[in-house]
Design a protein around this motif. Structure first.
Motif, mmCIF file in Angstrom:
data_model
loop_
_atom_site.group_PDB
_atom_site.id
_atom_site.type_symbol
_atom_site.label_atom_id
_atom_site.label_comp_id
_atom_site.label_asym_id
_atom_site.label_seq_id
_atom_site.Cartn_x
_atom_site.Cartn_y
_atom_site.Cartn_z
ATOM 1 N N GLN A 80 5.756 2.360 -1.352
ATOM 2 C CA GLN A 80 6.996 2.092 -0.575
ATOM 3 C C GLN A 80 7.181 2.765 1.000
ATOM 4 N N ALA A 81 6.633 4.040 1.070
ATOM 5 C CA ALA A 81 6.644 4.787 2.173
ATOM 6 C C ALA A 81 5.712 4.050 3.204
ATOM 7 N N HIS A 82 4.632 3.795 2.581
ATOM 8 C CA HIS A 82 3.715 2.893 3.525
ATOM 9 C C HIS A 82 3.844 1.499 3.584
ATOM 10 N N HIS A 83 5.094 0.841 3.314
ATOM 11 C CA HIS A 83 5.259 -0.598 3.164
ATOM 12 C C HIS A 83 4.172 -1.341 2.576
ATOM 13 N N GLU A 168 -4.750 5.997 2.316
ATOM 14 C CA GLU A 168 -6.081 5.855 1.454
ATOM 15 C C GLU A 168 -5.690 6.590 0.131
ATOM 16 N N ARG A 169 -5.338 7.614 0.339
ATOM 17 C CA ARG A 169 -5.006 8.458 -0.954
ATOM 18 C C ARG A 169 -4.143 7.747 -1.806
ATOM 19 N N THR A 170 -3.028 7.153 -1.322
ATOM 20 C CA THR A 170 -2.237 6.306 -2.068
ATOM 21 C C THR A 170 -2.829 5.278 -3.030
ATOM 22 N N LEU A 171 -3.661 4.406 -2.137
ATOM 23 C CA LEU A 171 -4.318 3.496 -2.823
ATOM 24 C C LEU A 171 -5.402 3.871 -3.853
ATOM 25 N N LEU A 193 -1.755 -6.248 0.896
ATOM 26 C CA LEU A 193 -0.862 -5.872 2.245
ATOM 27 C C LEU A 193 -1.134 -4.481 3.043
ATOM 28 N N ALA A 194 -2.145 -3.788 2.827
ATOM 29 C CA ALA A 194 -2.761 -2.587 3.528
ATOM 30 C C ALA A 194 -4.129 -3.104 4.109
#
Length: 279
Positions: A80-83, A168-171, A193-194
């Motif tokens: 959510q932070a990275h939309h 990238e770490r989130t993914l 989305l990214a």
């Protein structure tokens, strides 16, 4: 967020503020809360109850982050932070790292098959907070790899400046634990989305540094290909060994094997079928 030492504050200002010698830290704290100078935050995690006092204007997320040294936000909340997820309430995942320990090598195929037939490991160290959960994770030691300080605006709290995994770490994290992202559908949506913001080489470097026992590079490669990256763009993933068949998630029903990435995926699942292309 700078933590407030109530007892230290009382000792420092007892005389200048003409406070009674019998006044204790807890009573002083309650007076400050009643006067709306401080706000009390209680996070009753099963493993350890946490209580914090903070200035009224300090956002809840910054207070929450303070319950562990070097804690940072991950998974669904980082999405959510990275939309890269649908806006709205989501569970909050706060991670703090365990000490490093030695890990084994690549498991045999039978061990992988058995592990992914079972339910994924899920922590029970969470609390219900309004209409969502706050989940405390004890993650593996990464040296805060890919953790950045970011200003976030969510429906959970006032705008806050917190530590959160970068894109990238989130993914990678949601590939490893899709159940902390709402499932593989949300993971795929996140990659799509990214798409225009992913640094492929950074992601490859992170996977090398993380040095997982399981071949998560196969799952990451599959998602990247579904997001529209070509074989040429994915060269740093395609050259990595694919010595085992792997799984996109635990306990999939009748999955099918993607022969290119050597990974089992849910039947009829993928961006090529027009699924999950809209935010």
């Amino acid at each position: 967020m700078k933590q407030i030492d109530i007892s230290g504050l009382l000792d420092e200002h007892r005389e200048s503020w003409n406070l009674s010698k019998s006044l204790t830290g807890p009573v002083f704290a309650r007076r400050l809360v009643d006067a709306k100078i401080l706000r009390e935050h209680v996070f009753p995690f099963p493993q350890r109850k946490e209580k914090r006092f903070a200035k009224v204007k300090i956002p809840m997320l910054e207070v929450l982050q303070s319950v562990r040294n070097n804690a940072y936000f991950t998974h669904a909340f980082a999405m959510q932070a990275h939309h890269i997820s649908q806006p709205g309430l989501c569970d909050i995942y706060l991670n703090f790292e365990q000490p490093a320990h030695e890990r084994g090598g690549l498991p045999e195929q039978k061990s992988i098959d058995l592990a992914f037939r079972s339910k994924p490991r899920c922590t029970t160290n969470f609390i219900q907070f309004d209409n969502y959960k706050i989940v405390m994770l004890n993650g593996m030691s990464t040296g805060l790899l890919g953790v950045e300080t970011l200003g976030v605006r969510t429906v959970h709290s006032e705008p806050a400046t917190v530590r959160v995994t970068d894109l990238e770490r989130t993914l990678i994290d949601i590939v490893v634990r899709p159940h902390y992202a709402g499932g593989v559908e949300n993971v795929l949506r996140g990659f799509i989305l990214a798409r225009d913001r992913i640094d492929i080489e950074k992601m490859a470097g992170y996977l090398t540094a993380l040095d997982y026992v399981y071949p998560y590079h196969q799952a990451v490669g599959w998602y990247l290909s579904q997001a529209g990256f070509s074989d040429g763009q994915l060269a740093s993933f395609r050259v990595r060994p694919r010595d085992r068949n792997f799984y996109l998630a635990h306990q999939m029903t009748a999955p099918v094997l993607d022969e290119h990435w050597k990974i089992y995926v849910p039947r009829n699942f993928g961006a090529e079928r027009g699924l999950y292309l809209e935010p």
